[in-house]
Design a protein around this motif. Structure first.
Motif, mmCIF file in Angstrom:
data_model
loop_
_atom_site.group_PDB
_atom_site.id
_atom_site.type_symbol
_atom_site.label_atom_id
_atom_site.label_comp_id
_atom_site.label_asym_id
_atom_site.label_seq_id
_atom_site.Cartn_x
_atom_site.Cartn_y
_atom_site.Cartn_z
ATOM 1 N N PRO A 504 0.827 -1.214 0.000
ATOM 2 C CA PRO A 504 0.000 0.000 0.000
ATOM 3 C C PRO A 504 0.857 1.259 0.000
ATOM 4 C CG PRO A 504 -0.877 -1.610 1.538
ATOM 5 C CD PRO A 504 0.445 -2.148 1.071
ATOM 6 N N PHE A 505 0.336 2.306 -0.633
ATOM 7 C CA PHE A 505 1.099 3.549 -0.731
ATOM 8 C C PHE A 505 0.153 4.740 -0.753
ATOM 9 C CE2 PHE A 505 0.264 2.029 -5.017
ATOM 10 C CZ PHE A 505 -0.166 3.152 -5.696
ATOM 11 N N VAL A 506 0.698 5.899 -0.412
ATOM 12 C CA VAL A 506 -0.081 7.138 -0.437
ATOM 13 C C VAL A 506 -0.049 7.695 -1.850
ATOM 14 C CG1 VAL A 506 -0.326 9.467 0.497
ATOM 15 C CG2 VAL A 506 0.458 7.601 1.973
ATOM 16 N N ALA A 507 -1.215 7.780 -2.484
ATOM 17 C CA ALA A 507 -1.287 8.241 -3.872
ATOM 18 C C ALA A 507 -1.503 9.738 -3.976
ATOM 19 C CB ALA A 507 -2.413 7.516 -4.610
ATOM 20 N N GLY A 508 -2.052 10.327 -2.956
ATOM 21 C CA GLY A 508 -2.315 11.758 -3.002
ATOM 22 C C GLY A 508 -2.739 12.264 -1.634
ATOM 23 N N SER A 509 -2.669 13.549 -1.462
ATOM 24 C CA SER A 509 -3.067 14.195 -0.207
ATOM 25 C C SER A 509 -3.678 15.543 -0.549
ATOM 26 C CB SER A 509 -1.872 14.388 0.735
ATOM 27 O OG SER A 509 -1.196 13.172 0.968
ATOM 28 N N ALA A 510 -4.513 16.038 0.334
ATOM 29 C CA ALA A 510 -5.161 17.319 0.038
ATOM 30 C C ALA A 510 -5.639 17.984 1.324
ATOM 31 C CB ALA A 510 -6.343 17.114 -0.908
ATOM 32 N N HIS A 511 -5.661 19.322 1.295
ATOM 33 C CA HIS A 511 -6.297 20.118 2.333
ATOM 34 C C HIS A 511 -7.703 20.463 1.839
ATOM 35 C CE1 HIS A 511 -2.657 20.897 4.751
ATOM 36 N NE2 HIS A 511 -2.015 20.889 3.582
ATOM 37 N N ILE A 512 -8.707 20.192 2.642
ATOM 38 C CA ILE A 512 -10.093 20.513 2.299
ATOM 39 C C ILE A 512 -10.567 21.617 3.241
ATOM 40 C CG2 ILE A 512 -12.417 19.610 1.942
ATOM 41 C CD1 ILE A 512 -10.302 18.208 0.268
ATOM 42 N N THR A 513 -11.099 22.682 2.670
ATOM 43 C CA THR A 513 -11.679 23.762 3.471
ATOM 44 C C THR A 513 -13.170 23.820 3.180
ATOM 45 O OG1 THR A 513 -9.622 25.040 3.390
ATOM 46 C CG2 THR A 513 -11.634 26.222 4.001
ATOM 47 N N ALA A 514 -13.984 23.646 4.220
ATOM 48 C CA ALA A 514 -15.432 23.608 4.062
ATOM 49 C C ALA A 514 -16.005 25.008 3.906
ATOM 50 C CB ALA A 514 -16.056 22.906 5.269
ATOM 51 N N ASN A 516 -17.975 26.488 5.797
ATOM 52 C CA ASN A 516 -18.011 27.224 7.067
ATOM 53 C C ASN A 516 -16.615 27.466 7.644
ATOM 54 O OD1 ASN A 516 -17.276 24.708 7.936
ATOM 55 N ND2 ASN A 516 -19.117 24.351 9.197
ATOM 56 N N GLY A 517 -15.559 27.190 6.858
ATOM 57 C CA GLY A 517 -14.197 27.482 7.283
ATOM 58 C C GLY A 517 -13.475 26.343 7.969
ATOM 59 N N ARG A 518 -14.182 25.271 8.298
ATOM 60 C CA ARG A 518 -13.495 24.126 8.906
ATOM 61 C C ARG A 518 -12.521 23.514 7.898
ATOM 62 N NH1 ARG A 518 -15.581 21.368 13.432
ATOM 63 N NH2 ARG A 518 -17.293 22.458 14.487
ATOM 64 N N ARG A 519 -11.448 22.854 8.432
ATOM 65 C CA ARG A 519 -10.422 22.294 7.548
ATOM 66 C C ARG A 519 -10.109 20.847 7.936
ATOM 67 N NH1 ARG A 519 -8.288 26.543 9.702
ATOM 68 N NH2 ARG A 519 -6.475 25.419 10.546
ATOM 69 N N VAL A 520 -9.736 20.059 6.927
ATOM 70 C CA VAL A 520 -9.306 18.682 7.159
ATOM 71 C C VAL A 520 -8.213 18.340 6.154
ATOM 72 C CG1 VAL A 520 -11.011 17.609 5.594
ATOM 73 C CG2 VAL A 520 -10.073 16.282 7.494
ATOM 74 N N PHE A 521 -7.238 17.565 6.613
ATOM 75 C CA PHE A 521 -6.180 17.054 5.736
ATOM 76 C C PHE A 521 -6.461 15.583 5.503
ATOM 77 C CE2 PHE A 521 -2.049 15.080 4.903
ATOM 78 C CZ PHE A 521 -1.565 15.894 3.888
ATOM 79 N N VAL A 522 -6.455 15.180 4.233
ATOM 80 C CA VAL A 522 -6.796 13.798 3.895
ATOM 81 C C VAL A 522 -5.696 13.171 3.051
ATOM 82 C CG1 VAL A 522 -8.176 14.591 1.906
ATOM 83 C CG2 VAL A 522 -8.510 12.289 2.793
ATOM 84 N N ASP A 523 -5.334 11.943 3.405
ATOM 85 C CA ASP A 523 -4.435 11.121 2.596
ATOM 86 C C ASP A 523 -5.258 10.074 1.870
ATOM 87 O OD1 ASP A 523 -1.840 12.136 3.197
ATOM 88 O OD2 ASP A 523 -1.864 11.099 5.136
ATOM 89 N N PHE A 524 -4.889 9.789 0.622
ATOM 90 C CA PHE A 524 -5.506 8.694 -0.117
ATOM 91 C C PHE A 524 -4.483 7.568 -0.221
ATOM 92 C CE2 PHE A 524 -7.750 12.503 -1.446
ATOM 93 C CZ PHE A 524 -9.068 12.113 -1.276
ATOM 94 N N VAL A 525 -4.777 6.456 0.441
ATOM 95 C CA VAL A 525 -3.851 5.326 0.522
ATOM 96 C C VAL A 525 -4.354 4.223 -0.394
ATOM 97 C CG1 VAL A 525 -2.713 3.671 2.036
ATOM 98 C CG2 VAL A 525 -3.338 5.938 2.905
#
Length: 875
Positions: A504-514, A516-525
């Motif tokens: 398994p490997f990390v294919a991509g990552s992204a910062h998501i801003t909603a 309402n201003g909330r934020r999340v960092f997501v990895d796609f494995v």
């Protein structure tokens, strides 16, 4: 299967077969090998330096024949060994001054073992200092001095008494000696690290290290097994600094390419009676090995070491040519290391090299790229090279010492031929030979190194990961654009070859801003398995591979991991991933939300009246199918639940439970005051008479479901070809990879929402049934439409609903198990629908067969449906 794989080493054999390195060589002559088909290969591995004069050197064979002709005894331990004595005398005469005695062995590792025993006996100390990234052999003592945990752990190495310092770090060595010098018998190092990746120490290090060792009474041991006897352009690598070690070990070239032999040379001070009388070997110092060694030294030293001087000259030519290639392709060839005929190509590829998804970066990170490149050089270019064992990013270039300048140029040309597709990120070109096909020219985006997004470190930013995998073979060109030139059958063969190699490997990552201003960092494995592979492999193996991906996500900081596609199916909605140490979600709850919204949108565009419509849910016993059926039961006139035909009796029982759950849901809405449109299932349920109490058991609701079936408001089926043609609307949500919805089993003018991946709807429907609307269910727009690093076949900023659920849970810091198993929680489904509105997630433009439906296509569909339905009315 090759006999080597069947009877000698099945694990290595299968790896060699996977990358076409399992050639059956039938002849070797000089610098060339010939396979069973008569093809010639230029060998620039030279058995890791053990072939100084190439294959079958006539002079070495002559030495062996002379032993036969003279009838010299081969093994006469424990007598005085004449041939061994002659070889020892010759070795001492050409070795650095001060080395006095020679102990013979059968290999380099055995010579290292002898050295360890000798220095311990000489000093009375047990400690040995070695270098990080070193390689000294695989016997237990030599392995303890080697610095590679993957070689050691299973065998109980390192044994006590071994310490490591960074290679070439004089300050680290001095600190260790100052703190614990009295513990150590010796410091052992390679003048140039071979298996470590052809690494040279800083100039002057050998002399300075020897001086330090003498200050603390520690012996200085040089491992010249690979560097010695001409390989670096001098007879011994330590000659470059004029250093005489206390102990030097040799092997490889000493055997002339035909006979195994090693030797440990030491000073008179090191050689003790204790060692001399208690160290021995049955085969060491045998006549055949000694005569071969003598002839090898003769060839190396004749004409004032002419061959060694030729190595220096041709090695400089070879390195110069390779360095010019490094200047031409600097983003993939980082540097050229070494000297003489001991060179290494350091490949500088990682996931950031190409600025797009490219499996070459993944192969590099998982230490599989240099084997693939070596395979290309062998099979396409006819050049035999090999990766170094510790330095996984380095390809060794170690020709026989007899290699000519013309052969060096041939190697330079071959390396450039390999570097061209590597520089382009053309994975397909570099692996096409594994399929037995010619390269296919293609235009790829110019490489543009691009750094990967990293977490902000802000505790307010959520941290999640989502597991993806190539659902079917069509996904591979999305993982690597170069695969677009390959057929499905060719990609299938590559998947069979490579998926066992990839982790398994990390294919991509992204910062998501909603919104309402909330934020999340997501990895796609990525779990590198297709749906078919995950479903067909042993269940325990599938669980282990998914768990490995979860561990990667957790190690990168994810507090919740979403299970995508078949990683959810094979883990039974995550329930079989016991105690993963991180919260899990299947993303199925928001998938249900988006599926229902897709159907309502399609119904609105088509003008279909739900109270008069029959809707079929294929895969109704699964998590998504069950929840979708329950929610849609609120609006439709008839619900057809279709299950697995392979087990009709068991499937009917499970379908009846789903039907009972839907009835109980409708009854609950009625108790809350919900009014149902005339003709809907809820309306007909109320017409059956008084409803059971809310606390009634499942049997009561299932009895009502059977009554509704008798009334024609419900239908339970495992016969898709019989009952699917009754449906105006179809939802597919199965775990099968088969195309079970075909042009022949759909009603005229039907609309289908296909949530399943791989799709359950045959692509033949698109051409054969222009009257049928097929919607790709579960595709949503992420707030701000960010670049997710891997587009999953969509336009930028679109994602599957299951991914979106993972993002939403991270945005809300809801780090709890969600949507697991088959019984989805309806309140959570409603909660996610509300969160989606607040955060800015919304249904994407309706898509059909992996592309957006344009207005023109809608008009064509409406026209086709009108024609078909009018014709049906006339009939």
């Amino acid at each position: 299967m090759h006999l080597f794989t069947e009877y000698v080493n099945p694990h290595l054999g299968r790896l060699l077969e996977a990358i076409n390195m399992d050639k059956r060589f039938v002849r070797g002559e000089g610098c060339y090998l010939y396979d069973a088909d008569g093809r010639r290969y230029l060998d620039f591995v030279a058995a890791y330096g053990a072939l100084p004069f190439g294959f079958n050197p006539p002079e070495i064979w002559a030495a062996l024949r002379e032993v036969e002709e003279n009838l010299e005894p081969s093994f006469v331990q424990p007598s005085a060994l004449q041939a061994a004595g002659e070889l020892a005398e010759r070795l001492v005469s050409i070795a650095p001054a001060g080395l006095r005695y020679v102990t013979f062995a059968n290999s380099g590792a055995e010579a290292v073992e002898a050295a360890i025993k000798a220095v311990r006996a000489a000093t009375g100390r047990m400690g040995i200092i070695a270098c990080e990234n070193s390689f000294h052999g695989k016997t237990l003592g030599a392995l303890s001095a080697t610095n590679r945990a993957s070689y050691q752990t299973a065998f109980g190495a390192p044994v006590p008494g071994f310490a490591k310092v960074p290679y070439g770090d004089l300050e680290a060595l001095e600190r260790l000696l100052a703190e614990r010098g009295s513990e150590f018998a010796a410091f052992i190092m390679e003048p140039i690290q071979g298996e470590g990746g052809i690494v040279e120490p800083p100039p002057g290090f050998l002399r300075a290290a020897q001086k330090l060792c003498r200050r603390y009474g520690v012996l200085f041991v040089l491992d010249e097994i690979q560097t010695g006897l001409g390989r670096t352009g001098s007879l011994f690598a330590c000659e470059a600094e004029g250093v005489t070690p206390d102990v030097m070990v040799l092997a490889k070239a000493l055997g002339g390419g035909l006979f195994p032999i090693g030797a440990m040379l030491c000073t008179e001070e090191v050689y003790t009676e204790e060692f001399a009388m208690k160290h021995s070997s049955t085969f060491a110092g045998n006549t055949l090995g000694a005569r071969v060694g003598l002839r090898s030294l003769e060839l190396l030293t004749r004409d004032d070491r002419a061959l060694v001087r030729q190595v220096a000259e041709n090695g400089a030519f070879l390195k110069d040519g390779l360095e010019r290639l490094q200047q031409k392709y600097p983003h993939v060839l980082r540097r050229v290391r070494g000297r003489g005929f001991m060179l290494g190509l350091e490949i500088g590829v990682d996931r950031t090299t190409y600025g797009r998804t490219c499996l070459l970066g993944v192969l590099a990170e998982q230490e599989n790229l240099t084997p693939v490149l070596s395979s290309y050089l062998l099979n396409v270019c006819g050049l035999r090279v090999a990766p170094t064992l510790n330095g996984s990013a380095v390809i060794r270039v170690e020709p026989p010492l007899i290699a000519t300048r013309e052969q060096c140029q041939q190697a330079i040309d071959a390396v450039e031929r390999m570097l061209i597709p590597l520089a382009e990120g053309n994975t397909a070109e570099l692996v096409s030979h594994l399929l037995g096909i010619e390269s296919r020219p293609q235009s790829l985006p110019a490489p543009a190194p691009k750094p990967l997004p990293e977490p902000s470190g802000d505790p307010e930013e959520g941290r999640v990961a989502f597991l993806v995998h190539p659902v079917d073979l069509r996904n591979y060109p999305e993982m690597d654009e170069s695969f677009k030139v390959l057929s499905t059958a060719e990609i299938a063969e590559l998947a069979d070859r490579f998926n066992d190699l990839l982790e398994p490997f990390v294919a991509g990552s992204a910062h998501i801003t909603a919104a309402n201003g909330r934020r999340v960092f997501v990895d796609f494995v990525v779990v590198p398995r297709t749906a078919d592979q995950l479903m067909s492999m042993p269940h325990a193996q599938a669980i282990a591979e998914v768990r490995a991906a979860v561990e990667i996500a957790k190690a990168r900081g994810a507090r919740l991991v979403g299970l995508g596609a078949y990683t959810s199916v094979v883990t039974r909605g995550g329930l079989h991933l016991k105690n993963p140490g991180v919260a899990l979600t299947t993303g199925n709850s928001y998938t249900v939300v988006s599926a229902v919204e897709s159907i309502y949108l399609a119904v609105e565009r088509l003008g279909t009246r739900l109270p008069e419509a029959t809707i079929a849910v294929v895969g109704a016993t699964g998590a998504i199918g069950r929840a979708t059926a329950i929610l849609l039961s609120e609006e439709v006139g008839c619900l057809v639940l279709i299950g697995n035909p392979a087990r009709p009796d068991a499937s009917r029982k499970r379908l009846l439970k789903v039907a009972g759950d839907a009835v109980a849901h409708l009854a609950g809405l009625a108790r809350e005051g919900r009014r149902f449109a005339p003709g809907t299932i809820g309306d007909r349920l109320l017409g059956l008479g008084p409803l059971p109490d809310a606390e009634a058991g499942p049997e009561a609701w299932q009895d009502l479901a059977l009554r509704l079936e008798e009334a024609g408001a419900l239908r339970i089926s495992t016969e898709i070809d019989v009952d699917l043609p009754l449906a105006d609307l179809v939802v597919t949500a199965t775990s099968t990879a088969e195309e079970i919805v075909t042009p022949g089993n759909l009603k005229f003018g039907a609309a289908v929402c296909d949530i399943s991946r791989p799709p359950n709807v045959s692509r033949a429907v698109r051409e054969a049934r222009p009257d049928v609307l097929v919607i790709d269910g579960g595709v949503v727009e992420v707030p701000g439409r960010p670049d997710l690093g891997w587009h999953f076949g969509f336009e930028q900023g679109l994602a599957y609903a299951c991914m979106a659920e993972t993002m939403m849970l991270g945005l809300m810091h809801h780090y709890e198990d969600t949507s697991l198993g088959t019984d989805l929680n309806l309140p959570m489904i409603r909660q996610l629908r509300q969160w989606a509105g607040e955060l800015g997630f919304r249904l994407a433009q309706l898509r059909s067969f992996d592309r957006p439906l344009s207005e023109a296509e809608w008009n064509e569909l409406i026209a086709a449906r009108t024609r078909v339905l009018s014709a049906a009315g006339d009939d």
